[in-house]
Design an enzyme around this catalytic site. Structure first.
Site, PDB file in Angstrom:
ATOM      1  N   GLY A 171       0.776  -1.149  -0.063  1.00 20.51           N
ATOM      2  CA  GLY A 171       0.185   0.011   0.032  1.00 20.51           C
ATOM      3  C   GLY A 171       0.774   1.177   0.083  1.00 20.51           C
ATOM      4  O   GLY A 171       2.027   1.244   0.545  1.00 20.51           O
ATOM      5  N   ARG A 182      -3.731   8.011   3.399  1.00 18.30           N
ATOM      6  CA  ARG A 182      -4.282   8.829   4.335  1.00 18.30           C
ATOM      7  C   ARG A 182      -3.148   9.436   5.164  1.00 18.30           C
ATOM      8  O   ARG A 182      -3.169  10.499   6.203  1.00 18.30           O
ATOM      9  CB  ARG A 182      -5.005   7.975   5.409  1.00 18.30           C
ATOM     10  CG  ARG A 182      -6.383   7.716   4.733  1.00 18.30           C
ATOM     11  CD  ARG A 182      -7.424   6.753   5.560  1.00 18.30           C
ATOM     12  NE  ARG A 182      -6.842   5.614   5.523  1.00 18.30           N
ATOM     13  CZ  ARG A 182      -7.187   4.349   6.246  1.00 18.30           C
ATOM     14  NH1 ARG A 182      -8.189   4.525   7.123  1.00 18.30           N
ATOM     15  NH2 ARG A 182      -6.866   3.036   6.053  1.00 18.30           N
ATOM     16  N   THR A 230      -6.421  -6.790  -0.391  1.00 18.93           N
ATOM     17  CA  THR A 230      -5.389  -7.359   0.402  1.00 18.93           C
ATOM     18  C   THR A 230      -5.181  -8.989  -0.059  1.00 18.93           C
ATOM     19  O   THR A 230      -4.315  -9.635   0.045  1.00 18.93           O
ATOM     20  CB  THR A 230      -5.902  -7.280   1.975  1.00 18.93           C
ATOM     21  OG1 THR A 230      -7.292  -7.736   1.759  1.00 18.93           O
ATOM     22  CG2 THR A 230      -5.575  -6.064   2.446  1.00 18.93           C
TER      23      THR A 230
END
Length: 432
Positions: free
Chosen positions: A4, A8, A67
């Site tokens: 990832g 954020r 995932t």
């Protein structure tokens, strides 16, 4: 799983690569995996970060499809492996080897095809809910965005840490689809798939509700840093180190501190710094990749930069900065001085306001070193224009810029130009 990008975090740096007490976030996870004997150890990385790992097998997740896709990317690296597959979140640095071993032990006891590490936090969190059946087995995990109100009321959350039997994992991943709110391939759907195929899913409720927390924001990064700071400080204190105020003292994970050292408040020890027995650090001291030997004194308001060595009993005092220099045993640099790229012998005293100017005045050199011998006494406001060699037992007159070597036992200085009186310290001066 380290594929990832961590949007954020509002950062160009992926979340698992942010620094955290001297290591990257992912390094804490890798270390815990090593300690429980994970072999082979596979890191699933994005194409942009495939080159940043050493000592592990790297599998690349070409596109961020979820995932389940991340774990599937590791299949080739695990070809022929038939044991247990421990799946870890690269952004969960608070999990220790002890927690992981407890999960593995529960997996062995329960005889499940997959065991989830779950937890019950003391406040609502946006994690998947663990749904159990009447026997206590896990029926499925529902992601928060897909959960109904009754499911959102469940307190047991999924940590995204799992142990799978390898055969069951690969079989279930082949049947995962992206029919969910995110449009992603969820690894949690593989658990539902295992149950639907007749396999059992279990869960181990982590006794520490903080340890499984992942990092997604800078606020969570700061929270994790505080937890790790407390763990590191406690370990040092239990080993015989005095930390006067643990809440204001930050010590990187790889710093080594001997028993009976004292660390005063608002001090920061970073990198590969080592502190010897009986040394005293701070307050308001920063040491980065420095060696502080036994009984040395540092601070307050001192900055020791990489390459600094303070030998036994040396002192670096108030508003002193030292870089890439060796300070001899019992030598004092008490206040308001900068010592860079220098060798200072034992028993020397560096007076206030001294500077070693390491940009050479010789045109053939960019930087040079200053050598100051044993038992030298400098004056206030001395500058040593490198490269210069100050001999043992010499004295330096206040306010002088030293541009030439000083033989042992000499008195040098007398601004505005350096004058050297050779042998001045050694001779009988009653007749002067």
């Amino acid at each position: 799983m380290a594929g990832g990008l961590g949007t954020r975090m509002r950062s160009s740096l992926p979340k698992h690569l942010h620094p955290l007490l001297g290591r990257r976030v992912v390094d804490w996870v890798i270390m815990a995996a090593r300690e429980v004997g994970a072999d082979p150890l596979v890191v699933v990385a994005s194409p942009e970060t495939r080159e940043v790992y050493d000592g592990v097998v790297v599998a690349v997740q070409e596109q961020p499809l979820g995932t389940a896709d991340a774990v599937a990317a590791a299949r080739a690296a695990l070809e022929g492996f038939a044991g247990q597959v421990l799946v870890l979140d690269a952004a969960a640095p608070l999990l220790t080897a002890e927690h992981l071993q407890q999960l593995l032990d529960e997996h062995d006891r329960g005889g499940a095809a997959v065991t989830v590490l779950s937890f019950e936090p003391d406040r609502p969190l946006p994690y998947g809910r663990v749904m159990r059946d009447a026997t206590g087995s896990v029926r499925q995990i529902v992601e928060e965005r897909d959960a109904e109100p009754a499911q959102l009321a469940i307190r047991e959350l999924n940590s995204s840490i799992y142990v799978f039997d390898a055969a069951a994992l690969w079989d279930a991943l082949a049947r995962v689809d992206a029919h969910n709110a995110q449009g992603e391939l969820y690894l949690t759907d593989a658990i539902a798939g295992i149950v639907a195929a007749g396999g059992r899913a279990g869960a181990y409720l982590c006794p520490d509700p903080v340890a499984p927390l992942g990092i997604n924001t800078r606020a969570e990064l700061a929270t994790a840093a505080g937890v790790l700071r407390d763990r590191v400080n406690e370990a040092h204190m239990l080993s015989g180190v005095t930390i006067v105020d643990p809440a204001s003292t930050w010590i990187d994970a790889d710093v080594v501190i001997a028993a009976d050292a004292t660390i005063h408040p608002f001090s920061l020890l970073r990198g590969s710094t080592s502190v010897g027995q009986g040394a005293e650090i701070g307050p308001h001291t920063v040491a980065l990749d420095a060696v502080i030997e036994e009984a040395a004194i540092v601070g307050p308001f001192c900055y020791l930069r990489p390459g600094t060595v303070l030998e036994a009993g040396a002192k670096a005092g108030t508003f002193v900065e030292i870089k890439n220099s060796r300070i001899g045993a019992r030598t004092k640099v008490p206040h308001l001085s900068y010592v860079g790229d220098a060798e200072v012998g034992e028993g020397t005293n560096i007076a206030a306001g001294n500077i070693t100017a390491n940009f050479s005045h010789r045109p053939d050199r960019d930087k040079a070193r200053t050598t100051i011998g044993r038992n030298v006494r400098t004056g206030v406001d001395n500058t040593f224009l490198a490269p210069v060699d100050i001999g043992d037992d010499s004295w330096i007159y206040p306010g002088t810029v030293i541009t030439d070597d000083v033989p042992p036992g000499s008195l040098a200085g007398f601004p505005p130009r350096q004058e050297t009186k050779e042998g001045y310290v050694y001779r009988d001066r009653d007749d002067d």
